[in-house]
Design a protein around this motif. Structure first.
Motif, PDB file in Angstrom:
ATOM      1  N   TYR A  64      40.602 107.242  20.317  1.00  0.00           N
ATOM      2  CA  TYR A  64      40.751 106.739  18.959  1.00  0.00           C
ATOM      3  C   TYR A  64      41.450 107.781  18.072  1.00  0.00           C
ATOM      4  N   HIS A  65      40.843 108.181  16.974  1.00  0.00           N
ATOM      5  CA  HIS A  65      41.493 109.150  16.091  1.00  0.00           C
ATOM      6  C   HIS A  65      41.321 110.583  16.575  1.00  0.00           C
ATOM      7  N   ASN A  66      40.482 110.804  17.541  1.00  0.00           N
ATOM      8  CA  ASN A  66      40.210 112.148  18.042  1.00  0.00           C
ATOM      9  C   ASN A  66      41.073 112.448  19.269  1.00  0.00           C
ATOM     10  N   GLY A  67      42.378 112.488  19.052  1.00  0.00           N
ATOM     11  CA  GLY A  67      43.290 112.801  20.147  1.00  0.00           C
ATOM     12  C   GLY A  67      43.726 111.606  20.963  1.00  0.00           C
TER      13      GLY A  67
ATOM     14  N   LYS B 150      32.972 106.282  18.623  1.00  0.00           N
ATOM     15  CA  LYS B 150      34.340 105.808  18.808  1.00  0.00           C
ATOM     16  C   LYS B 150      35.325 106.965  18.842  1.00  0.00           C
ATOM     17  N   ASN B 151      34.922 108.089  18.268  1.00  0.00           N
ATOM     18  CA  ASN B 151      35.805 109.251  18.204  1.00  0.00           C
ATOM     19  C   ASN B 151      35.396 110.355  19.172  1.00  0.00           C
ATOM     20  N   THR B 152      34.999 109.968  20.375  1.00  0.00           N
ATOM     21  CA  THR B 152      34.768 110.977  21.404  1.00  0.00           C
ATOM     22  C   THR B 152      36.112 111.613  21.755  1.00  0.00           C
ATOM     23  N   ARG B 153      36.074 112.737  22.462  1.00  0.00           N
ATOM     24  CA  ARG B 153      37.306 113.498  22.705  1.00  0.00           C
ATOM     25  C   ARG B 153      38.372 112.649  23.402  1.00  0.00           C
ATOM     26  N   TRP B 154      39.596 112.824  22.958  1.00  0.00           N
ATOM     27  CA  TRP B 154      40.784 112.153  23.474  1.00  0.00           C
ATOM     28  C   TRP B 154      40.666 110.630  23.365  1.00  0.00           C
TER      29      TRP B 154
END
Length: 557
Positions: free
Chosen positions: A452-455, A446-450
């Protein structure tokens, strides 16, 4: 509601029940026009009547004293519209209707709003629960619209939950811990409503929220400021609730820093994103909660000791944050030239940060004029990432000095494409990628780049940006961001977050009709229309805690 009774501790395992308790066009986005925003004096230094916007009230010298009660209104005619001459945007009425659909009732009384009203999603997960953190923008919207009862009910119900003994896998949580969320179960046969609370034992990663208690205190003050009703905060159970929350945070131990040590995933960024230790999000909320509690605690036998501990912590915390978490062009250059392995009190590089650990991106990202509070500071490590919530709360709480607040606004203006893009607002910048992403997030899909919470880009942050803009005398920045959001939010179904470097795409796992996306937009609109609402959420600078910090070149350009 008649209020809460002082409840004794009860044993519950991983679940707490209260059933027995009383109670525009897309093409516009592609143009990406350059901002032409005139730098202005801070809101602290100027009267509201000087702001370049239509005002419905006179000038205010003290926004903390602002009090603007308004009458209850219907769905299609919020009270703020009746008072103002603004022609509301067409999506405002839709937003109010969507917000009211999320209301949760306990024994006939509204006690909160669920996280999302997405019927298209097959999995409900925990989006049908009332989250303490998520409810804050909803609460502010209702307060601004002259509907304080739901906020009062929420504050009292969550206070009841706090009073229960909490156990997770046979381990007892601190007495003052507030729940992350709660769910109301309706039994139509027995005609019985039951509240089930989650203190982290059901959350992804099994992490208890550190920020829930802080948000509760901040919301209690907002309710008091909005309604002028001091009786709620003065209740013995509310006084005790504040003291219990702060007792958890003010405990003395082995930590040599005044910042609050906490686990990864304990804040809005509730998955592993390398924000453990002393993240800016928690420190800013901690500071704000301390100051809010200071204004509401009674000077009685029990409250006096807590007040003294708060005063001492605030002095140390404000100095630490303003000195060591602050980054601008000059400070970055100083860190770049740091010597290492320094000892004694004369050390300049107090945390032994190795200059080679500075990421390459920061040198291009940092403008000559502007600055911000970095994500984290700990021994041998500085997290240089930008986190929106922490920096906005730093402005609203006056953790940031007036000069630092202006510098944060300068940074947002200078790095508009990176931090705002086509859909406000980046929760963190930049994204973690490649091998570092695998290590830091545990390969969280879910937190792949750009995303959810990852950007990712989160519309809920609009209200925080708007409040910060008004406080610093830069409402045009907020207006530009709101205009961008209005082109897509309704059309896209009020998503939870957007993906991509510019926030162009609806998040791959984003829920539609996300309540705080709706409420965040409404709060931003109402606050910009009537800036007196700022008084319920902003704090003036405390002159007694203003440290003598040498100004860097970014403040004088």
């Amino acid at each position: 509601m008649d209020g809460t009774k002082v409840m004794g501790l009860r044993n519950v395992s991983s679940i707490c029940s209260l059933s027995e308790m009383d109670d525009h066009d897309l093409s516009r986005l592609l143009d990406k026009p350059r901002l032409n925003i005139e730098r202005q004096r801070s809101f602290d230094e100027r009267s509201l009547s000087e702001l370049p916007m239509i005002l419905t009230r006179g000038s205010y010298d003290n926004y903390e004293s602002m009090h603007s009660p308004c009458g209850r209104s219907g769905i299609d005619t919020p009270a703020s519209w009746d008072r103002n001459s603004f022609d509301p945007h067409p999506i405002v009425a839709e937003a109010w209707e969507a917000l009211r659909r999320t209301l949760v009732y306990f024994r006939g009384q509204p006690v909160g709003t669920i996280a999302a009203y997405d019927h298209a999603s097959e999995e409900v997960l925990n989006y049908d629960q009332v989250f303490v953190r998520d409810f804050v923008p909803s609460a502010l919207a209702f307060l601004m619209n002259g509907e304080p009862e739901i906020v009062k009910n929420f504050l009292l119900k969550t206070l009841q939950l706090q009073g229960w003994e909490k156990k997770v896998d046979r381990f007892k949580l601190g007495e003052g811990a507030m729940p992350a969320s709660f769910k109301v179960l309706h039994d139509p046969v027995r005609k019985l409503d039951t509240i089930i609370a989650d203190f982290g034992e059901s959350a992804i990663g099994r992490v208890a929220p550190v920020d829930s208690g802080f948000w509760w205190i901040i919301l209690l003050r907002a309710y008091t400021k909005s309604t002028g009703d001091l009786s709620l905060a003065e209740r013995p159970e509310c006084q005790k609730g504040m003291r219990l929350i702060l007792t958890l945070c003010l405990a003395e131990g082995f930590d040599t820093f005044p910042t609050l040590l906490c686990a990864d995933g304990c804040s809005m960024i509730d998955r592993r994103m390398d924000v453990y230790g002393y993240p800016i999000e928690i420190q800013a909320l901690f500071y704000m909660a301390l100051r809010c509690a200071l204004s509401m605690l009674k000077q009685d036998a029990e409250g006096k000791d807590c007040i003294e501990r708060i005063e001492k912590r605030l002095h140390a915390l404000s100095y630490h944050m303003r000195s060591y978490f602050w980054l601008d062009f000059q400070q970055l250059n100083d860190i770049y030239r740091y010597k290492t392995e320094e000892y004694s009190h004369t050390a300049v590089n107090k945390f032994n940060v190795i200059p080679d650990s500075i990421p390459d991106w920061i040198f291009d990202f940092m403008p000559t004029r502007g600055g911000y509070f970095i994500g984290n500071v700990s021994p041998a490590r500085m997290d240089f990432r930008w986190f929106c919530l922490g920096n906005c709360i730093a402005i609203l709480s006056s953790l940031a000095t007036p000069e630092q607040s202006v510098a944060i606004m300068d940074l947002i203006e200078a790095r508009w494409d990176e931090l705002v893009g086509e859909m406000p607002l980046k929760i963190a910048y930049p994204a973690i990628e490649k091998h570092e992403w695998r290590i830091v997030t545990g390969c969280d899909p879910k937190n792949t780049r750009w995303s959810y919470h990852n950007g990712g880009s989160w519309p809920v942050l609009l209200w925080l940006l708007t409040a910060a803009c008004i406080k610093t005398g830069r409402p045009q920045i907020a207006r530009q961001a709101i205009d961008l959001a209005e082109t897509r939010l309704l059309k896209d179904g009020w998503p939870e977050y957007y993906d991509g470097k510019l926030g162009r795409f609806i998040g791959k796992q984003a829920r539609k009709y996300q309540t705080w996306s709706i409420a965040g937009y409404l709060v931003a609109k109402m606050m910009l229309e009537d800036p007196s609402h700022l008084g319920m959420i902003a704090l003036e600078e405390d002159k007694q805690r203003k440290p003598m910090i040498k100004r860097s070149s970014s403040w004088n350009c």
